[in-house]
Write a protein that holds these residues in place. Structure first.
Motif, PDB file in Angstrom:
ATOM      1  N   VAL A 275       0.716  -1.244   0.234  1.00 56.11           N
ATOM      2  CA  VAL A 275      -0.433  -0.264   0.153  1.00 56.11           C
ATOM      3  C   VAL A 275       1.470   1.188   0.172  1.00 56.11           C
ATOM      4  O   VAL A 275       2.077   1.199   0.539  1.00 56.11           O
ATOM      5  N   ARG A 276       0.530   2.305  -0.997  1.00 56.81           N
ATOM      6  CA  ARG A 276       1.219   3.438  -1.062  1.00 56.81           C
ATOM      7  C   ARG A 276       0.293   4.438  -0.860  1.00 56.81           C
ATOM      8  O   ARG A 276      -0.499   4.716  -0.467  1.00 56.81           O
ATOM      9  N   ARG A 277       1.834   5.174  -0.561  1.00 57.46           N
ATOM     10  CA  ARG A 277       0.959   7.189   0.293  1.00 57.46           C
ATOM     11  C   ARG A 277       2.248   8.023   0.151  1.00 57.46           C
ATOM     12  O   ARG A 277       3.490   7.468  -0.119  1.00 57.46           O
TER      13      ARG A 277
ATOM     14  N   GLY B 178       4.583  -6.104  -1.619  1.00 59.44           N
ATOM     15  CA  GLY B 178       4.947  -5.123  -2.496  1.00 59.44           C
ATOM     16  C   GLY B 178       5.081  -5.617  -3.329  1.00 59.44           C
ATOM     17  O   GLY B 178       5.347  -7.017  -3.531  1.00 59.44           O
ATOM     18  N   PRO B 179       6.500  -4.794  -4.208  1.00 56.34           N
ATOM     19  CA  PRO B 179       7.971  -4.655  -4.538  1.00 56.34           C
ATOM     20  C   PRO B 179       9.268  -5.487  -4.342  1.00 56.34           C
ATOM     21  O   PRO B 179       9.554  -5.771  -5.144  1.00 56.34           O
TER      22      PRO B 179
ATOM     23  N   PRO C 244      11.135   0.102 -14.552  1.00 58.19           N
ATOM     24  CA  PRO C 244      10.425   0.703 -13.665  1.00 58.19           C
ATOM     25  C   PRO C 244       9.950  -0.044 -12.742  1.00 58.19           C
ATOM     26  O   PRO C 244       9.389  -1.362 -13.251  1.00 58.19           O
ATOM     27  N   VAL C 245       9.817  -0.547 -11.561  1.00 54.35           N
ATOM     28  CA  VAL C 245       9.146  -1.274 -10.226  1.00 54.35           C
ATOM     29  C   VAL C 245       7.739  -0.862 -10.765  1.00 54.35           C
ATOM     30  O   VAL C 245       6.502   0.347 -11.654  1.00 54.35           O
ATOM     31  N   PRO C 246       7.204  -1.642 -11.303  1.00 50.33           N
ATOM     32  CA  PRO C 246       5.175  -3.031 -11.800  1.00 50.33           C
ATOM     33  C   PRO C 246       4.394  -1.562 -10.679  1.00 50.33           C
ATOM     34  O   PRO C 246       4.372  -1.416  -9.989  1.00 50.33           O
ATOM     35  N   GLY C 247       3.957  -0.837 -12.039  1.00 53.10           N
ATOM     36  CA  GLY C 247       2.450  -0.247 -11.278  1.00 53.10           C
ATOM     37  C   GLY C 247       3.255   1.234 -10.691  1.00 53.10           C
ATOM     38  O   GLY C 247       2.485   2.146 -10.139  1.00 53.10           O
ATOM     39  N   TYR C 248       4.261   1.852 -11.117  1.00 54.35           N
ATOM     40  CA  TYR C 248       4.948   2.678 -10.630  1.00 54.35           C
ATOM     41  C   TYR C 248       5.361   3.246 -11.655  1.00 54.35           C
ATOM     42  O   TYR C 248       5.939   2.590 -13.375  1.00 54.35           O
ATOM     43  N   SER C 249       5.713   4.436 -12.253  1.00 53.46           N
ATOM     44  CA  SER C 249       7.068   5.370 -13.255  1.00 53.46           C
ATOM     45  C   SER C 249       8.155   5.037 -12.770  1.00 53.46           C
ATOM     46  O   SER C 249       8.253   5.207 -12.122  1.00 53.46           O
ATOM     47  N   GLY C 250       9.165   5.000 -14.078  1.00 54.71           N
ATOM     48  CA  GLY C 250      10.378   5.659 -13.256  1.00 54.71           C
ATOM     49  C   GLY C 250      10.790   6.565 -12.660  1.00 54.71           C
ATOM     50  O   GLY C 250      12.040   7.023 -13.000  1.00 54.71           O
TER      51      GLY C 250
END
Ligand SMILES: Cc1cc2nc3c(=O)[nH]c(=O)nc-3n(C[C@H](O)[C@H](O)[C@H](O)COP(=O)(O)OP(=O)(O)OC[C@H]3O[C@@H](n4cnc5c(N)ncnc54)[C@H](O)[C@@H]3O)c2cc1C
Length: 376
Positions: free
Chosen positions: A79-81, A243-244, A182-188
């Motif tokens: 979970v990200r914030r 998570g990642p 990039p980590v899947p689900g995130y941008s570079g």
């Protein structure tokens, strides 16, 4: 005046540039068979940028901070914030690779700098104003020796004493390597921080190359950790962290290079003895947590050049140089311990303190665009 510079890293090349500028003739020796490239994420704070400018290399440095970078705190469940991280610190450090800093310094070397690969000092003997160094072909005379050969410096061992006298363990281990995307689900452009008591994973973004990963964890028996295969050590230490983490761990095996090492500071009362001087990690390794190792290496070199130019004798110049560098290094060595708790908290209590501090900083620094107001 001929100076031997041991080590072709940031500090060694910076020293050679500064020595040339002060009218000396540097000879660099490097243990490796060729100049290394690549490396890991290095952030340059204003002091480092200023030192690079003094050496005349800052404009040539390849800086890679993504203009639109965002930082995410990610928990063990993924979970990200929004949060703040290394690149959001005061002074707005510029993100580069160690190889970028070294490439700029390499290009800044005076064309007549002699460089010998695949060699290093076997013995060092001082007599009067001369330093005799055996580089494998018998004693060779120099007027100054600069040991810029890193944390486990041979010059320090030969001229000052064994490592145990100067190395201060931080009881943590790091592993850093490049990802293939990039980590899947995130941008570079996303910076990620997964921080738990005793273990963390950081993802550093760049504007024109894939991110790098940095695992940092606390360990009681660091030597035992380093004897393990890095993939096995990390899999055991990061078990249960989701998570990642599993995706990043999967990339370790195919990474073109990786660094798996302990974290240690170097503490010394004096950085020169006669005409043998230590510079950079060899003299004062701050640890990666300070984010100032490359910067202070360049700063130390620029100060050395100035001192040799200003003072009438080498002895006075080296004393002046130590006086100038000591307060800066002392400060960053102390701050490194605090920053280390930010990178990888050593206890649940420090983890809690970190959460409060980072949370407050995030509230102050993150300016999300306000949603448009209106009726719909
Ligand atoms: C993961 C990580 C992240 C970091 N992040 C940052 C950051 O954000 N900002 C920052 O400013 N700093 C950072 N640092 C620290 C910074 O990278 C170092 O402080 C800096 O690169 C040290 O440079 P150096 O030239 O003193 O030593 P080194 O880089 O260790 O270079 C020493 C050189 O000497 C050579 N050598 C060793 N022994 C011998 C011998 N006997 N004879 C001849 N040659 C020899 C080696 O091969 C090497 O080329 C980080 C470090 C790490 C590990």
């Amino acid at each position: 005046m001929r100076a031997l510079v041991v080590g072709l890293g940031v500090a060694g090349m910076a020293a050679a540039i500064a020595l040339s500028g002060a009218g000396w003739t540097p000879v660099i020796v490097e243990r490796a068979p060729a100049r290394r490239t690549g490396g890991y994420f290095v952030g340059l704070f204003p002091a480092g940028k200023k030192a690079a400018s003094r050496l005349g290399v800052f404009d040539a440095m390849h800086l890679r901070t993504p203009a639109d970078h965002r930082t995410w705190a990610v928990d063990a469940a993924g979970v990200r914030r929004r949060s703040v991280g290394f690149l959001d610190q005061p002074g707005q450090p510029e993100g580069t690779m160690r190889g970028d800093v070294e490439a700029a310094l390499w290009d800044g070397l005076s064309p007549d700098t002699e460089i010998r690969f695949g060699t290093g000092p076997r013995s060092i003997r001082q007599a009067g104003d001369a330093v005799h160094v055996d580089l494998g072909a018998g004693p060779e005379r120099f007027d100054l020796v600069v040991g810029a050969d890193g944390l486990r410096s041979t010059v320090r061992r030969l001229a000052f004493g064994p490592d145990e006298r100067f190395l201060r363990p931080n009881h943590s281990v790091i592993c850093t390597f490049s990802l293939d995307g990039p980590v899947p689900g995130y941008s570079g452009s996303d910076q990620l921080a997964l921080v738990e008591p005793g273990r963390s994973l950081w993802i550093f973004p760049y504007r024109d190359r894939p991110p790098t990963a940095l695992f940092a964890y606390r360990a009681r028996d660091v030597a035992a950790e380093l004897r393990k295969d890095p993939a096995e050590a990390l899999a055991a230490r990061y078990a249960g962290m989701g998570g990642p983490v599993p995706w990043v761990l999967d990339r370790l095996g195919s990474a073109p290079e990786r660094l798996f090492d302990s974290v240690q500071q170097v503490r010394m009362r004096h950085w020169h003895r006669g005409r043998v001087l230590l510079l950079g990690d060899a003299a004062w390794c701050l640890t990666l947590y300070s984010g100032m190792g490359a910067s202070t290496g360049m700063m130390g070199a620029a100060e050395l050049g100035d001192a040799l130019t200003a003072e009438p004798t080498v002895a006075r110049a080296l004393r002046r140089w130590e006086r100038r560098m000591r307060p800066t290094i002392r400060t960053h060595q102390l701050i490194a311990h605090v920053k280390g708790e930010g990178f990888v908290p050593s206890s649940p209590f420090n983890h809690g303190v970190r959460r409060v501090v980072v949370g407050q900083a995030a509230k102050l620094l993150i300016r999300e665009p306000r949603p448009a107001m209106g009726l719909s």
